[in-house]
Design an enzyme around this catalytic site. Structure first.
Site, mmCIF file in Angstrom:
data_model
loop_
_atom_site.group_PDB
_atom_site.id
_atom_site.type_symbol
_atom_site.label_atom_id
_atom_site.label_comp_id
_atom_site.label_asym_id
_atom_site.label_seq_id
_atom_site.Cartn_x
_atom_site.Cartn_y
_atom_site.Cartn_z
ATOM 1 N N GLY A 192 -2.464 52.138 6.015
ATOM 2 C CA GLY A 192 -3.931 52.181 5.900
ATOM 3 C C GLY A 192 -4.466 51.452 4.680
ATOM 4 N N ASP B 40 -2.490 38.789 11.462
ATOM 5 C CA ASP B 40 -1.475 39.624 10.816
ATOM 6 C C ASP B 40 -0.086 39.320 11.370
ATOM 7 O OD1 ASP B 40 -3.744 40.676 9.748
ATOM 8 O OD2 ASP B 40 -3.593 42.622 10.740
ATOM 9 N N GLY C 184 -4.583 48.148 4.411
ATOM 10 C CA GLY C 184 -5.076 46.815 4.770
ATOM 11 C C GLY C 184 -4.080 45.710 4.471
ATOM 12 N N HIS D 189 -12.093 38.690 9.293
ATOM 13 C CA HIS D 189 -12.782 38.991 10.561
ATOM 14 C C HIS D 189 -13.178 37.721 11.311
ATOM 15 C CE1 HIS D 189 -13.179 43.372 10.814
ATOM 16 N NE2 HIS D 189 -13.123 43.346 9.487
ATOM 17 N N SER E 257 -1.297 45.482 6.409
ATOM 18 C CA SER E 257 -0.618 45.282 7.688
ATOM 19 C C SER E 257 0.762 45.887 7.797
ATOM 20 C CB SER E 257 -0.563 43.796 8.021
ATOM 21 O OG SER E 257 -1.510 43.543 8.974
ATOM 22 N N GLU F 155 -0.649 46.065 19.902
ATOM 23 C CA GLU F 155 -1.768 46.641 19.148
ATOM 24 C C GLU F 155 -2.982 46.839 20.078
ATOM 25 O OE1 GLU F 155 -1.304 46.223 15.419
ATOM 26 O OE2 GLU F 155 -3.217 47.056 14.836
HETATM 27 C C1 GLA Z 1 -7.143 43.427 10.766
HETATM 28 C C2 GLA Z 1 -6.755 42.742 12.080
HETATM 29 C C3 GLA Z 1 -6.735 41.221 11.929
HETATM 30 C C4 GLA Z 1 -8.004 40.694 11.281
HETATM 31 C C5 GLA Z 1 -8.359 41.512 10.042
HETATM 32 C C6 GLA Z 1 -9.699 41.136 9.479
HETATM 33 O O1 GLA Z 1 -6.151 43.234 9.811
HETATM 34 O O2 GLA Z 1 -5.497 43.184 12.518
HETATM 35 O O3 GLA Z 1 -6.505 40.616 13.190
HETATM 36 O O4 GLA Z 1 -9.054 40.656 12.194
HETATM 37 O O5 GLA Z 1 -8.378 42.912 10.292
HETATM 38 O O6 GLA Z 1 -9.695 39.822 9.047
#
Ligand code: GLA
Length: 377
Positions: free
Chosen positions: A111, A161, A113, A24, A115, A149
């Site tokens: 979902g 990502d 995390g 984040h 990507s 996005e």
């Molecule tokens: C998601 C977003 C990224 C990043 C992360 C948290 O994956 O796509 O840009 O902010 O959350 O680190």
């Protein structure tokens, strides 16, 4: 849908990503430490001559659109990852796309995390760039994917990502400065530990709205601080000692967010040093601190993620654990002694099932190259 096999097409392998630390803070101009992984989305593209774009996902179904017509946001969520990228390419290279057929299959859980969304976006961007010989640079493809996005999917994500998915290198981590996009490759060397993801298999529906709220909260904090300190262009640039002087001026949770961002940026830089010097235990400690911050100060964790991280704290063969990615579900990333991986997976699955009545899945990941293409016949 039929594929026109007379034309040579393009096969794209587009990886998911992990992030070792630096969560984040990409949209706050901080440093992150991601890598592309050996699980991929695979896309096959062929041109056609009917001006129609036919897209088929093996798991999600098909849809079609006319390349001559303006593109609209779809009610079917996953289609927007494709539509947003096509729209961005149309704007960057007007009238250069024609009809195409695309088939998509994926090894990436949705979902979780890791990507799957950026893998899809960057895969579409790279594939169309090659199929129509558009000459877009990697940085342009990253930006088109990121804006897809924002504009079509509705998540105001940072650059991490799409950058990792496009620029990743086998056996390397990317220490990326999200303000300048300068990056350094670091050896992904954690022996005797391996990177194990534990997928909670929950994806709380707060993820998108709370993500955008966190971004706004950080913007609010920065606006207040910049009134006195215009020298800081991004929140991650503000030292913790300066943030601390705003305890009264920033409302409770806004202060907590700012504190996390500043600390996390410093932690990421420290982590990169520790990994390079082989201090994996020291790095693992920082992973736990990151989780604590994400859970308590930034409030993007959930009971399932906290449970798995807490569980690992009592196990000496696990040197670091934390939630990974946007939060509210998805995976934890763990550094686990190679010889203990099976035992840890069994233990975690059993206790997680007892606690939540949900099956845990695990993914042992290796780092890999970013999105790659080959010609198909
Ligand atoms: C998601 C977003 C990224 C990043 C992360 C948290 O994956 O796509 O840009 O902010 O959350 O680190």
């Amino acid at each position: 849908m039929t594929i026109n096999n007379n034309d040579a097409g393009i096969i794209v392998k587009s990886p998911g990503r992990i992030n070792l630390i630096g969560e984040h803070i990409d949209y706050n101009g901080g440093h992150v430490l991601p890598a592309a992984i050996d699980r991929k989305v695979i896309l096959e593209f062929h041109k056609n001559d009917n001006g129609q774009c036919h897209v088929r996902s093996v798991d999600e179904g098909d849809f079609a659109f006319d390349i001559q017509n303006p593109l609209q946001i779809s009610d079917t969520h996953w289609e927007n990852y494709v539509l947003g990228v096509v729209d961005g390419i149309q704007k960057a290279r007007p009238n250069q796309l024609g009809g195409f057929d695309c088939v998509i299959s994926s090894e990436l859980p949705i979902g979780a995390g890791i990507s799957s969304s950026a893998a899809l976006e960057c895969g579409v961007a790279k594939g169309l760039n090659e199929l129509f010989d558009l000459g877009l640079s990697n940085l342009e493809l990253i930006e088109i994917s990121r804006m897809a996005e924002h504009n079509f999917v509705g998540t105001k994500c940072g650059v991490m990502d799409q950058f990792a998915v496009t620029m990743g290198k086998r056996k390397k981590l990317l220490l990326l400065n999200c303000e300048t996009l300068d990056y350094k490759l670091i050896d992904a060397e954690f022996a005797p530990y391996k990177i194990l993801l534990l997928n909670t298999n929950v994806s709380h529906n707060l993820a998108t709205s709370e993500y955008n709220t966190r971004r706004e909260e950080c913007e609010q904090a920065l606006a207040v601080i910049q009134k006195d300190h215009p020298q800081y262009p991004f929140l991650a640039d503000v030292p913790e000692s300066v943030i601390e002087t705003y305890k009264e001026k920033l409302f409770g949770k806004i202060y907590q967010r700012a504190l996390f961002v500043s600390r996390e940026n410093a932690r990421t830089l420290k982590a990169a040093e520790l990994i390079q010097s082989g201090d994996i235990k020291g790095f693992g400690e920082l992973m736990y601190q990151t989780h604590e911050g994400l859970s308590k100060n930034y409030e993007v964790s959930c009971p399932e993620l906290d449970f798995l991280v807490d569980l690992s704290k009592d196990i000496p063969q696990v040197v670091g654990s934390r939630m990974m990615g946007g939060g509210f579900g998805g995976c934890t990333i763990n550094l686990v002694k190679e010889t203990f991986i099976n035992e840890f997976m069994e233990l975690a699955s059993k206790t997680y099932k007892e606690q939540f009545d949900i099956n845990l899945t695990s993914i042992l990941v290796a780092t890999s190259n970013g999105v790659e293409t080959t010609k198909s016949v």
